[in-house]
Each structure stands twice: as structure tokens, then as C-alpha cells.
Write a protein that holds these residues in place. Structure first.
Motif, PDB file in Angstrom:
ATOM      1  N   ASP A  52      31.653  -1.078 -47.862  1.00 22.65           N
ATOM      2  CA  ASP A  52      32.056  -1.792 -46.647  1.00 22.65           C
ATOM      3  C   ASP A  52      32.739  -0.853 -45.636  1.00 22.65           C
ATOM      4  O   ASP A  52      32.286  -0.737 -44.499  1.00 22.65           O
ATOM      5  CB  ASP A  52      32.917  -3.006 -46.996  1.00 22.65           C
ATOM      6  N   PRO A  53      33.808  -0.132 -46.041  1.00 20.32           N
ATOM      7  CA  PRO A  53      34.428   0.749 -45.049  1.00 20.32           C
ATOM      8  C   PRO A  53      33.536   1.922 -44.651  1.00 20.32           C
ATOM      9  O   PRO A  53      33.518   2.325 -43.488  1.00 20.32           O
ATOM     10  CB  PRO A  53      35.706   1.242 -45.745  1.00 20.32           C
ATOM     11  N   GLN A  62      23.595   4.561 -37.803  1.00 22.81           N
ATOM     12  CA  GLN A  62      22.477   3.784 -38.362  1.00 22.81           C
ATOM     13  C   GLN A  62      22.572   2.343 -37.875  1.00 22.81           C
ATOM     14  O   GLN A  62      23.660   1.836 -37.587  1.00 22.81           O
ATOM     15  CB  GLN A  62      22.464   3.851 -39.894  1.00 22.81           C
ATOM     16  N   GLY A  63      21.415   1.700 -37.818  1.00 25.69           N
ATOM     17  CA  GLY A  63      21.373   0.318 -37.345  1.00 25.69           C
ATOM     18  C   GLY A  63      21.886  -0.642 -38.409  1.00 25.69           C
ATOM     19  O   GLY A  63      21.936  -0.288 -39.587  1.00 25.69           O
ATOM     20  N   PRO A  64      22.261  -1.859 -37.974  1.00 19.75           N
ATOM     21  CA  PRO A  64      22.809  -2.838 -38.913  1.00 19.75           C
ATOM     22  C   PRO A  64      21.823  -3.224 -40.021  1.00 19.75           C
ATOM     23  O   PRO A  64      22.234  -3.700 -41.069  1.00 19.75           O
ATOM     24  CB  PRO A  64      23.131  -4.050 -38.027  1.00 19.75           C
ATOM     25  N   GLU A  65      20.518  -2.968 -39.794  1.00 20.35           N
ATOM     26  CA  GLU A  65      19.532  -3.335 -40.823  1.00 20.35           C
ATOM     27  C   GLU A  65      19.701  -2.501 -42.089  1.00 20.35           C
ATOM     28  O   GLU A  65      19.225  -2.879 -43.151  1.00 20.35           O
ATOM     29  CB  GLU A  65      18.102  -3.243 -40.267  1.00 20.35           C
ATOM     30  N   ARG A  66      20.412  -1.367 -41.998  1.00 23.73           N
ATOM     31  CA  ARG A  66      20.632  -0.552 -43.202  1.00 23.73           C
ATOM     32  C   ARG A  66      21.998  -0.836 -43.838  1.00 23.73           C
ATOM     33  O   ARG A  66      22.368  -0.196 -44.814  1.00 23.73           O
ATOM     34  CB  ARG A  66      20.496   0.939 -42.873  1.00 23.73           C
ATOM     35  N   HIS A  67      22.747  -1.745 -43.264  1.00 18.58           N
ATOM     36  CA  HIS A  67      24.072  -2.032 -43.845  1.00 18.58           C
ATOM     37  C   HIS A  67      23.907  -2.934 -45.071  1.00 18.58           C
ATOM     38  O   HIS A  67      23.227  -3.935 -45.019  1.00 18.58           O
ATOM     39  CB  HIS A  67      24.976  -2.669 -42.804  1.00 18.58           C
ATOM     40  N   LYS A  68      24.557  -2.525 -46.142  1.00 15.26           N
ATOM     41  CA  LYS A  68      24.342  -3.200 -47.423  1.00 15.26           C
ATOM     42  C   LYS A  68      25.542  -4.039 -47.860  1.00 15.26           C
ATOM     43  O   LYS A  68      25.451  -4.799 -48.819  1.00 15.26           O
ATOM     44  CB  LYS A  68      24.002  -2.159 -48.499  1.00 15.26           C
TER      45      LYS A  68
END
Ligand code: HEM
Length: 191
Positions: A52-53, A62-68
């Protein structure tokens, strides 16, 4: 599908992090004989505290689509935590430093590469714990059928990186593995 030759940077990343991957993989408890759903939940909480951090620090790169982390939240909710529980989880303070594109690429290599190993873990956790996409294991297959295309597009980005910055990227990747392992150790979720 044509096979492409790995770029010098990808080869350097693989070589530079091979031992880090081996050590971390050996200490992760996914395949331990007594590993159960309670251990899995604790492990995922610790993953959240790193991802998260760190993903917030990566958001310029990176775009939000790669945020896990959102998928980790979804899993933790499925495993019985409340939004408030998740909001109160400890977050890693000793994150790898991201100064520029070169260091961001090293951090991303580790996080993106882990989606490949996730395919193995997804099958293992389905078999061993009976969990899947809607019951706590979405993170292990976070990109679903896009796993291959996301990895290939990340590799294309690596291909475009200037050769002069290779050492910065490899060091950032090593640092990411080292700090992730240290954090998981601090959370007492490793073997
Ligand atoms: C028990 C846990 C793990 C297992 C069994 C595992 C397994 C694997 C496997 C089988 C691959 C090769 C996949 C392929 O070539 O298609 C791989 C690649 C990789 N994994 Fe893991 N992995 C684990 C944990 C992790 C973790 C925790 C991270 C990072 C946080 C990570 C980062 C990577 C990276 C960076 C690659 C390299 C991609 C490449 O250069 O081709 N892995 N892993």
C-alpha cells in the motif's frame, strides 16, 4: 507468439536478484506443512503493509491499473477483516527509495515479476486452502488473463531504459527484495 530476446537490463535484473528471490521464496510459508488460513491472512496483512505505501510512492511512475493494494483490501475483507481493521494495519516505513524512472523500474520489476510466481501460488492456495478469486486469493492472480500482456508491456518499458542507468535499476530491485523480506520478518510471518 514470437519469443523476444531478453534485454541486457532484464538479464541484469534476473542475475542481480536471483539469490534474493531464492532466499525469500524459501522463507515464505505458503508451502509449509502446517500453513493454514489464519497464517495466510496474517501473511496477506503483512503484504498489504508493504504494497500500500510503496504503490503510493510509485504513483508518479505507473498507472492505477497496476496498483495491487486494492486487491489485497478485497482479499482481506473476504477473509473477515473490516475496513477499520485494514485501516489500522501497520505500514512499512523502511521502503525502497524511488528517486527517478531508473529506480522506479527496479521496484516495479519486483512487484510486476511477483505476478508470475503468483500463478503458481494461486493454484497451490486453491488446492491447499480452498480459496480463490472471491474468497481471499484475488491478489495471487491480480491481473487475471492480462498477466502475460502486462508483463510484456512492462518488459517493453525496460527495453527503453537508458543503458547508463542499469546499475540504479538493479540496485533498486535488490533493495526492494531486501526490504520486503525484512518487513515480512518484522511482521513475523516468515519461516
Ligand atoms: C513462494 C513464493 C514464490 C514462488 C513459488 C515464486 C515463483 C516464481 C516463478 C515460478 C517465477 C517464474 C515465472 C515465469 O517465468 O513464468 C517467478 C518469477 C519472479 N518472481 Fe517469484 N515466486 C514467489 C515469490 C515472489 C515474491 C514474494 C516476489 C517479489 C515480491 C517475487 C518476484 C518475482 C520476480 C521479480 C520474478 C522474475 C520475473 C522474470 O524476470 O522473469 N516472487 N517467481
Amino acid at each position: 507468439m514470437p519469443t523476444t530476446t531478453p534485454s541486457p537490463l532484464l538479464l541484469a535484473l534476473r542475475e542481480g536478484t536471483r539469490d534474493c528471490h531464492k532466499t525469500l521464496e524459501a522463507r515464505l510459508p505458503f508451502f509449509s506443512p502446517c500453513f493454514d488460513i489464519t497464517d495466510y491472512r496474517r501473511l496477506l496483512q503483512a503484504y498489504y503493509g508493504f504494497h500500500d505505501p510503496l504503490e503510493q510512492h510509485l504513483s508518479d511512475y505507473q498507472g492505477p491499473e497496476r496498483h495491487k493494494a486494492a486487491t489485497l483490501t478485497r482479499d482481506l475483507l473476504a477473509l473477515g477483516l473490516s475496513e477499520a481493521d485494514i485501516g489500522a494495519l501497520p505500514l512499512c516505513q523502511a521502503l525502497p527509495t524511488i528517486h527517478d524512472e531508473a529506480s522506479a523500474l527496479g521496484v516495479m520489476y519486483v512487484l510486476e515479476g511477483s505476478t508470475l510466481g503468483g500463478q503458481v501460488l494461486k493454484r497451490a492456495m486453491a488446492e491447499r486452502l480452498g480459496i480463490g478469486h472471491d474468497s481471499g486469493a484475488a491478489f495471487l492472480d491480480v491481473y487475471g488473463e492480462r498477466t502475460g500482456s502486462y508483463w510484456r508491456s512492462f518488459l517493453e518499458r525496460l527495453d527503453r531504459a537508458p543503458a547508463a542507468e542499469q546499475a540504479i535499476t538493479v540496485q533498486a530491485a535488490i533493495d526492494t527484495f531486501t526490504r520486503f523480506e525484512a518487513w515480512l520478518g518484522d511482521c513475523d510471518v516468515l519461516n
